[in-house]
Design a protein around this motif. Structure first.
Motif, PDB file in Angstrom:
ATOM      1  N   VAL A 191       0.856  -1.199   0.000  1.00  0.00           N
ATOM      2  CA  VAL A 191       0.000   0.000   0.000  1.00  0.00           C
ATOM      3  C   VAL A 191       0.895   1.254   0.000  1.00  0.00           C
ATOM      4  CG1 VAL A 191      -1.707   1.325   1.317  1.00  0.00           C
ATOM      5  CG2 VAL A 191      -1.955  -1.154   1.101  1.00  0.00           C
ATOM      6  N   ALA A 192       1.950   1.220   0.823  1.00  0.00           N
ATOM      7  CA  ALA A 192       2.881   2.363   0.872  1.00  0.00           C
ATOM      8  C   ALA A 192       3.501   2.588  -0.506  1.00  0.00           C
ATOM      9  CB  ALA A 192       3.964   2.104   1.911  1.00  0.00           C
ATOM     10  N   ALA A 193       3.882   1.501  -1.175  1.00  0.00           N
ATOM     11  CA  ALA A 193       4.505   1.619  -2.502  1.00  0.00           C
ATOM     12  C   ALA A 193       3.519   2.223  -3.501  1.00  0.00           C
ATOM     13  CB  ALA A 193       4.961   0.243  -2.974  1.00  0.00           C
ATOM     14  N   THR A 194       2.264   1.751  -3.447  1.00  0.00           N
ATOM     15  CA  THR A 194       1.253   2.260  -4.389  1.00  0.00           C
ATOM     16  C   THR A 194       0.984   3.737  -4.117  1.00  0.00           C
ATOM     17  OG1 THR A 194       0.316   0.052  -4.360  1.00  0.00           O
ATOM     18  CG2 THR A 194      -1.045   1.783  -5.331  1.00  0.00           C
ATOM     19  N   ARG A 195       0.877   4.086  -2.851  1.00  0.00           N
ATOM     20  CA  ARG A 195       0.668   5.506  -2.497  1.00  0.00           C
ATOM     21  C   ARG A 195       1.836   6.361  -2.998  1.00  0.00           C
ATOM     22  NH1 ARG A 195      -3.047   7.087   1.190  1.00  0.00           N
ATOM     23  NH2 ARG A 195      -4.128   5.502   2.412  1.00  0.00           N
ATOM     24  N   ALA A 196       3.056   5.840  -2.836  1.00  0.00           N
ATOM     25  CA  ALA A 196       4.249   6.597  -3.258  1.00  0.00           C
ATOM     26  C   ALA A 196       4.235   6.803  -4.770  1.00  0.00           C
ATOM     27  CB  ALA A 196       5.515   5.857  -2.837  1.00  0.00           C
ATOM     28  N   TYR A 197       3.863   5.754  -5.514  1.00  0.00           N
ATOM     29  CA  TYR A 197       3.821   5.869  -6.980  1.00  0.00           C
ATOM     30  C   TYR A 197       2.767   6.906  -7.390  1.00  0.00           C
ATOM     31  CZ  TYR A 197       4.343   4.321 -11.822  1.00  0.00           C
ATOM     32  OH  TYR A 197       4.615   4.279 -13.158  1.00  0.00           O
ATOM     33  N   VAL A 198       1.600   6.810  -6.756  1.00  0.00           N
ATOM     34  CA  VAL A 198       0.507   7.743  -7.080  1.00  0.00           C
ATOM     35  C   VAL A 198       0.938   9.177  -6.752  1.00  0.00           C
ATOM     36  CG1 VAL A 198      -1.813   8.447  -6.336  1.00  0.00           C
ATOM     37  CG2 VAL A 198      -1.351   6.054  -6.879  1.00  0.00           C
ATOM     38  N   ASN A 199       1.630   9.334  -5.634  1.00  0.00           N
ATOM     39  CA  ASN A 199       2.111  10.662  -5.244  1.00  0.00           C
ATOM     40  C   ASN A 199       3.097  11.214  -6.283  1.00  0.00           C
ATOM     41  OD1 ASN A 199       4.493  12.008  -3.171  1.00  0.00           O
ATOM     42  ND2 ASN A 199       2.461  12.895  -3.244  1.00  0.00           N
ATOM     43  N   ALA A 200       3.998  10.346  -6.757  1.00  0.00           N
ATOM     44  CA  ALA A 200       4.966  10.788  -7.779  1.00  0.00           C
ATOM     45  C   ALA A 200       4.247  11.172  -9.062  1.00  0.00           C
ATOM     46  CB  ALA A 200       5.980   9.672  -8.028  1.00  0.00           C
ATOM     47  N   LEU A 201       3.244  10.388  -9.421  1.00  0.00           N
ATOM     48  CA  LEU A 201       2.483  10.674 -10.647  1.00  0.00           C
ATOM     49  C   LEU A 201       1.789  12.041 -10.551  1.00  0.00           C
ATOM     50  CD1 LEU A 201       2.154   9.070 -13.198  1.00  0.00           C
ATOM     51  CD2 LEU A 201       0.161   7.932 -12.211  1.00  0.00           C
ATOM     52  N   ASN A 202       1.233  12.337  -9.389  1.00  0.00           N
ATOM     53  CA  ASN A 202       0.597  13.645  -9.191  1.00  0.00           C
ATOM     54  C   ASN A 202       1.598  14.779  -9.359  1.00  0.00           C
ATOM     55  OD1 ASN A 202      -2.300  13.408  -8.518  1.00  0.00           O
ATOM     56  ND2 ASN A 202      -1.533  12.024  -6.946  1.00  0.00           N
ATOM     57  N   ARG A 203       2.811  14.548  -8.866  1.00  0.00           N
ATOM     58  CA  ARG A 203       3.857  15.578  -9.002  1.00  0.00           C
ATOM     59  C   ARG A 203       4.233  15.773 -10.458  1.00  0.00           C
ATOM     60  NH1 ARG A 203       6.015  17.092  -4.451  1.00  0.00           N
ATOM     61  NH2 ARG A 203       5.268  15.920  -2.677  1.00  0.00           N
ATOM     62  N   LEU A 204       4.207  14.686 -11.201  1.00  0.00           N
ATOM     63  CA  LEU A 204       4.535  14.767 -12.617  1.00  0.00           C
ATOM     64  C   LEU A 204       3.491  15.618 -13.348  1.00  0.00           C
ATOM     65  CD1 LEU A 204       6.835  13.600 -14.227  1.00  0.00           C
ATOM     66  CD2 LEU A 204       5.414  11.651 -14.792  1.00  0.00           C
ATOM     67  N   LEU A 205       2.242  15.463 -12.939  1.00  0.00           N
ATOM     68  CA  LEU A 205       1.182  16.247 -13.569  1.00  0.00           C
ATOM     69  C   LEU A 205       1.408  17.738 -13.316  1.00  0.00           C
ATOM     70  CD1 LEU A 205      -1.975  14.067 -12.779  1.00  0.00           C
ATOM     71  CD2 LEU A 205      -0.448  14.002 -14.739  1.00  0.00           C
ATOM     72  N   VAL A 206       1.848  18.060 -12.088  1.00  0.00           N
ATOM     73  CA  VAL A 206       2.143  19.458 -11.757  1.00  0.00           C
ATOM     74  C   VAL A 206       3.282  19.953 -12.635  1.00  0.00           C
ATOM     75  CG1 VAL A 206       3.013  21.006  -9.963  1.00  0.00           C
ATOM     76  CG2 VAL A 206       1.366  19.219  -9.379  1.00  0.00           C
ATOM     77  N   LYS A 207       4.299  19.125 -12.772  1.00  0.00           N
ATOM     78  CA  LYS A 207       5.488  19.522 -13.548  1.00  0.00           C
ATOM     79  C   LYS A 207       5.156  19.698 -15.018  1.00  0.00           C
ATOM     80  CE  LYS A 207      10.070  19.293 -12.113  1.00  0.00           C
ATOM     81  NZ  LYS A 207      11.383  18.707 -12.096  1.00  0.00           N
ATOM     82  N   ARG A 208       4.269  18.832 -15.532  1.00  0.00           N
ATOM     83  CA  ARG A 208       3.891  18.941 -16.949  1.00  0.00           C
ATOM     84  C   ARG A 208       3.250  20.284 -17.239  1.00  0.00           C
ATOM     85  NH1 ARG A 208       0.472  13.579 -18.103  1.00  0.00           N
ATOM     86  NH2 ARG A 208       2.136  12.042 -18.153  1.00  0.00           N
ATOM     87  N   GLU A 209       2.507  20.802 -16.253  1.00  0.00           N
ATOM     88  CA  GLU A 209       1.801  22.076 -16.450  1.00  0.00           C
ATOM     89  C   GLU A 209       2.756  23.255 -16.504  1.00  0.00           C
ATOM     90  OE1 GLU A 209      -0.985  22.189 -13.274  1.00  0.00           O
ATOM     91  OE2 GLU A 209      -2.063  20.468 -14.099  1.00  0.00           O
ATOM     92  N   LYS A 210       3.951  23.081 -15.944  1.00  0.00           N
ATOM     93  CA  LYS A 210       4.907  24.194 -15.897  1.00  0.00           C
ATOM     94  C   LYS A 210       5.511  24.427 -17.260  1.00  0.00           C
ATOM     95  CE  LYS A 210       6.830  25.011 -11.477  1.00  0.00           C
ATOM     96  NZ  LYS A 210       8.101  25.387 -10.931  1.00  0.00           N
ATOM     97  N   LYS A 211       5.608  25.682 -17.658  1.00  0.00           N
ATOM     98  CA  LYS A 211       6.270  26.026 -18.923  1.00  0.00           C
ATOM     99  C   LYS A 211       7.757  25.708 -18.786  1.00  0.00           C
ATOM    100  CE  LYS A 211       6.980  30.137 -20.495  1.00  0.00           C
ATOM    101  NZ  LYS A 211       6.895  31.559 -20.430  1.00  0.00           N
TER     102      LYS A 211
END
Ligand code: KIV
Ligand code: ZN
Length: 516
Positions: free
Chosen positions: A489-509
């Motif tokens: 569960v910790a691993a899945t949460r960590a992956y999901v958290n990283a994915l969310n950060r990637l979405l934030v980064k994608r939005e950045k110019k």
């Protein structure tokens, strides 16, 4: 204590600017505001909130921080171009105390290869940028990038010009972490002796940690007369990072006998701020890290334990309380109520809003059902997780796995994506792989897994696992963290958290300015 006191060292924190330049340390607007508020509470003198022209996200974050922060000076970085300086001035406008920090490279290598400018052109740019910035802001800092590899005669010339043009602070960065303490001491001493108007400006240090000398170099500069130190929480930053704020501040506090300098830092807030930055950036602190590592105040050997029990000073040069570590070990249990939970979190330095508190309390109860003793570390991991998931587009809902030696390993996963709950089953080469494949099936993406790391938060087989996952996509790197008594569960949460950060980064110019 006043900032005019000749032994007062200003702490200039650049966690939100140089720190954010660490691979993986992307932060969204809310996260930056939360860190800025923690830095203000910590008592930093200057918060470098970002690099206004580098992206819309940076500009907005600096502007939002400038609106909220009242006690610390809010600063934006800018190159020497007028458009950069305009953006910096605009971003910091709402701040009660504001500063423009403008820089240009001065070493022969940087001037020739990177800037393609002659020393005379750089000299003119220094005067133009500083005087222009002074028209827009009373408080201007100027930095000579790659200062430690700059020709000394030229360095004296540009420092004198910057001060004459109105720079109140002159920062001499060791941009590539190349210098050593004795050399940096000599460099600052040389500037004090040779630059005629040096008494009109505050000298500042900005050290990178490529040789592990950033803190030692910063302290050497202070001994030579620098009265501002630029640093980051947990030492995060480009490559090997920047000088660590907590190490500089605690070295000055602990060795006042040898270094009679003072900062305005409330050291009891150090642990809390360190944990917040680690949770938000996904950059875990190594266990043996000075001041804020999990082992920094732990005594393992029998001889040491015996000594500490007789008198803590035998093996402790500073108290855990002085950096905000609480003494009590076992805190709450299954029967603890919300009031006790809130009080304990406040004791640990967290003041969660009502909704976050409700969620955190629910997770605490779940944890208490699975784990007999709840330690401070468990609560901190739980709250860090809560802070991370607050604004995420993709949220973990549930996971069931089939694992073991017979195979095939299977993961049945439910995620909420933009508010819609989705479910799938996937197989993989082991249960972690199966869980990650299930995430990919529910939210297709091409990011590659670069790091998968598991740590136990406390001792025992019922300890919570804290997992760090690093993803990379198109040269962007992000770290995510997750904690749970169930490692999967910790691993899945960590992956999901990283994915969310990637979405934030994608939005950045693309950060134009950082490439220049
Ligand atoms: O390392 C460096 O030289 C910098 C400057 C922009 C101050 O971060
Ligand atoms: Zn730097």
């Amino acid at each position: 204590m006043t900032t005019n006191d000749s032994n007062r060292v200003l702490i200039f924190d650049t966690t939100l600017r140089d720190g954010e330049q660490s691979p993986g340390a992307a932060m969204n607007l809310d996260e930056k505001i939360r860190i800025a508020e923690a830095l203000e509470e910590l008592g930093v003198d200057v918060i470098e909130a970002g690099f206004a022209i580098s992206s819309r996200g940076d500009f907005d974050a600096i502007h939002a921080i400038a609106k909220r922060i009242k006690n610390s000076t809010v600063c934006s970085l800018s190159r020497s171009a007028r458009a950069d300086i305009d953006a910096a001035a605009e971003a910091i406008k709402p701040a009660k105390r504001r500063r423009i920090h403008t820089f240009i490279a001065t070493s022969p290598l940087h001037m020739k290869v990177k800037l393609r400018m002659t020393p005379d052109e750089v000299y003119d740019a220094v005067i133009d940028s500083v005087s222009y910035a002074r028209k827009l802001c009373d408080d201007v800092e100027w930095s000579c990038e790659d200062g430690t590899r700059t020709d000394r005669d030229f360095l004296c010339r540009v420092v004198e010009a910057a001060i004459k043009a109105g720079a109140g602070t002159v920062n001499v960065p060791d941009t590539v972490g190349y210098t050593i303490p004795s050399e940096y001491f000599d460099l600052i001493t040389m500037l004090k002796n040779r630059v005629p108007n040096i008494d009109k400006a505050r000298l500042s240090t900005h050290c990178h940690n490529d040789l592990g000398l950033a803190v030692a170099n910063s302290l050497a500069a202070v001994a030579a007369g620098a009265r501002q130190v630029e640093c980051t929480i947990n030492g995060i930053g480009e490559r090997a990072g920047n000088a660590a704020l907590e190490e500089i501040v605690m070295a000055l506090r602990t060795r006042r006998d040898a270094m009679p300098y003072r900062t305005g830092i409330n050291t009891e807030n150090i642990t809390k701020t360190s944990r917040l930055v680690a949770a938000i950036t996904g950059m875990a602190v190594q266990n043996n890290k000075a001041i804020v590592g999990a082992n920094a105040f732990a005594h393992e050997s029998g001889i040491h334990q015996d000594g500490v029990l007789k008198n803590a000073a035998t093996y402790e040069i500073m108290t855990p309380e002085s950096v905000g570590l609480s003494q009590s070990k076992i805190v709450l249990g299954k029967l603890s109520g919300k009031h006790a939970f809130r009080t304990k979190l406040e004791e640990l330095g967290y003041d969660l809003g009502d909704n976050a508190l409700k969620d955190a309390f629910r997770r605490f109860k779940d944890l208490a059902d699975k784990k007999r003793d709840i330690f401070d570390e468990d609560l901190l991991a739980l709250v860090d997780d809560e802070i991370q998931t607050e604004n995420e587009r993709i949220r973990f809902v549930a996971l069931e796995v089939v694992c073991g030696s017979r195979g095939p390993q299977k993961a049945d996963l439910e995620l909420s994506i933009d508010g819609v709950v989705k479910r799938t089953t996937a197989t993989g080469d082991g249960p972690v792989d199966a869980a990650f494949n299930a995430i990919k099936a529910l939210y297709p993406h091409v990011a590659r897994l670069k790091l998968f790391q598991v740590n136990a938060v406390t001792e025992g087989t019922d300890a919570q696992a804290e997992v760090t996952v690093r993803l990379e996509e198109d040269g962007r790197t992000v770290n995510g963290q997750g904690a749970d008594t169930d490692t999967l569960v910790a691993a899945t949460r960590a992956y999901v958290n990283a994915l969310n950060r990637l979405l934030v980064k994608r939005e950045k110019k693309a950060p134009e300015a950082l490439r220049a």
